[in-house]
Design a protein around this motif. Structure first.
Motif, PDB file in Angstrom:
ATOM      1  N   UNK A   2       0.823  -1.193   0.000  1.00  0.00           N
ATOM      2  CA  UNK A   2       0.000   0.000   0.000  1.00  0.00           C
ATOM      3  C   UNK A   2       0.865   1.255   0.000  1.00  0.00           C
ATOM      4  N   UNK A   3       2.007   1.213   0.692  1.00  0.00           N
ATOM      5  CA  UNK A   3       2.922   2.337   0.721  1.00  0.00           C
ATOM      6  C   UNK A   3       3.493   2.639  -0.653  1.00  0.00           C
ATOM      7  N   UNK A   4       3.716   1.585  -1.444  1.00  0.00           N
ATOM      8  CA  UNK A   4       4.241   1.785  -2.792  1.00  0.00           C
ATOM      9  C   UNK A   4       3.205   2.468  -3.674  1.00  0.00           C
ATOM     10  N   UNK A   5       1.966   2.058  -3.562  1.00  0.00           N
ATOM     11  CA  UNK A   5       0.902   2.706  -4.347  1.00  0.00           C
ATOM     12  C   UNK A   5       0.771   4.175  -3.961  1.00  0.00           C
ATOM     13  N   UNK A   6       0.900   4.456  -2.674  1.00  0.00           N
ATOM     14  CA  UNK A   6       0.847   5.847  -2.222  1.00  0.00           C
ATOM     15  C   UNK A   6       2.005   6.639  -2.817  1.00  0.00           C
ATOM     16  N   UNK A   7       3.189   6.024  -2.877  1.00  0.00           N
ATOM     17  CA  UNK A   7       4.365   6.680  -3.457  1.00  0.00           C
ATOM     18  C   UNK A   7       4.121   6.996  -4.934  1.00  0.00           C
ATOM     19  N   UNK A   8       3.601   6.026  -5.679  1.00  0.00           N
ATOM     20  CA  UNK A   8       3.324   6.224  -7.103  1.00  0.00           C
ATOM     21  C   UNK A   8       2.261   7.317  -7.290  1.00  0.00           C
ATOM     22  N   UNK A  15       3.800  15.430 -10.370  1.00  0.00           N
ATOM     23  CA  UNK A  15       4.025  15.666 -11.793  1.00  0.00           C
ATOM     24  C   UNK A  15       2.854  16.433 -12.399  1.00  0.00           C
ATOM     25  N   UNK A  16       1.639  16.006 -12.104  1.00  0.00           N
ATOM     26  CA  UNK A  16       0.435  16.632 -12.634  1.00  0.00           C
ATOM     27  C   UNK A  16       0.343  18.106 -12.224  1.00  0.00           C
ATOM     28  N   UNK A  35       0.524  11.335 -21.175  1.00  0.00           N
ATOM     29  CA  UNK A  35      -0.181  10.091 -21.488  1.00  0.00           C
ATOM     30  C   UNK A  35       0.640   8.859 -21.094  1.00  0.00           C
ATOM     31  N   UNK A  36       1.923   8.884 -21.394  1.00  0.00           N
ATOM     32  CA  UNK A  36       2.778   7.739 -21.060  1.00  0.00           C
ATOM     33  C   UNK A  36       2.854   7.564 -19.543  1.00  0.00           C
ATOM     34  N   UNK A  37       3.006   8.649 -18.820  1.00  0.00           N
ATOM     35  CA  UNK A  37       3.104   8.542 -17.357  1.00  0.00           C
ATOM     36  C   UNK A  37       1.798   8.075 -16.730  1.00  0.00           C
ATOM     37  N   UNK A  38       0.656   8.496 -17.290  1.00  0.00           N
ATOM     38  CA  UNK A  38      -0.625   7.987 -16.778  1.00  0.00           C
ATOM     39  C   UNK A  38      -0.698   6.479 -16.969  1.00  0.00           C
ATOM     40  N   UNK A  39      -0.278   6.017 -18.123  1.00  0.00           N
ATOM     41  CA  UNK A  39      -0.300   4.581 -18.400  1.00  0.00           C
ATOM     42  C   UNK A  39       0.678   3.841 -17.495  1.00  0.00           C
ATOM     43  N   UNK A  40       1.849   4.414 -17.269  1.00  0.00           N
ATOM     44  CA  UNK A  40       2.850   3.791 -16.398  1.00  0.00           C
ATOM     45  C   UNK A  40       2.285   3.592 -14.998  1.00  0.00           C
ATOM     46  N   UNK A  41       1.596   4.601 -14.481  1.00  0.00           N
ATOM     47  CA  UNK A  41       1.028   4.507 -13.134  1.00  0.00           C
ATOM     48  C   UNK A  41       0.060   3.321 -13.043  1.00  0.00           C
ATOM     49  N   UNK A  68      10.118   6.682  -9.012  1.00  0.00           N
ATOM     50  CA  UNK A  68       9.867   5.484  -9.814  1.00  0.00           C
ATOM     51  C   UNK A  68       9.249   5.853 -11.155  1.00  0.00           C
ATOM     52  N   UNK A  69       8.346   6.793 -11.137  1.00  0.00           N
ATOM     53  CA  UNK A  69       7.659   7.206 -12.356  1.00  0.00           C
ATOM     54  C   UNK A  69       8.650   7.742 -13.398  1.00  0.00           C
ATOM     55  N   UNK A  70       9.581   8.577 -12.956  1.00  0.00           N
ATOM     56  CA  UNK A  70      10.583   9.109 -13.883  1.00  0.00           C
ATOM     57  C   UNK A  70      11.530   8.020 -14.381  1.00  0.00           C
ATOM     58  N   UNK A  71      11.902   7.085 -13.511  1.00  0.00           N
ATOM     59  CA  UNK A  71      12.786   5.983 -13.916  1.00  0.00           C
ATOM     60  C   UNK A  71      12.117   5.110 -14.978  1.00  0.00           C
ATOM     61  N   UNK A  72      10.851   4.789 -14.751  1.00  0.00           N
ATOM     62  CA  UNK A  72      10.117   3.966 -15.719  1.00  0.00           C
ATOM     63  C   UNK A  72       9.936   4.721 -17.037  1.00  0.00           C
TER      64      UNK A  72
END
Length: 98
Positions: A2-8, A15-16, A35-41, A68-72
């Motif tokens: 759950x902590x990871x989802x909160x981080x994402x 970012x938004x 669009x890419x970042x929304x899909x990544x999430x 994580x979002x920027x790395x992905x």
């Protein structure tokens, strides 16, 4: 997990908000990134739910990234253009991290 989802979620929200404070022209210029970042999430949340149970060390590695979002996103952008979807590219990335 759950902590990871909160981080994402926090990373995407940051970012938004950063994008929304810029001009309309900049928002249009960054539309592909948005669009890419929304899909990544979405994809990351689903994959980590599945893989996190099998591989807790993956969850720990991902949690250790500053963003994580920027790395992905960087991984996806750096991959050669192909017919692979974002989900397939993220699957490769997560496999490489293990």
């Amino acid at each position: 997990m759950n902590g990871f989802e909160e981080k994402i979620n926090w990373e995407y929200e940051t970012f938004y908000l950063d994008i929304m404070r810029t001009s309309k022209a900049n928002i249009f210029a960054k539309s592909k990134e948005i669009e890419i970042k929304k899909e990544i999430v979405c994809v990351l949340k689903n994959m980590v739910r599945k893989k996190g149970k099998e591989s807790p060390e993956l969850y720990e590695k991902l949690s250790g990234f500053d963003n994580v979002l920027d790395e992905a996103y960087r991984y996806i952008i750096d991959c050669p253009k192909s017919a692979e979807s974002t989900a397939e590219l993220l699957e490769k990335w997560l496999t490489a991290l293990q």
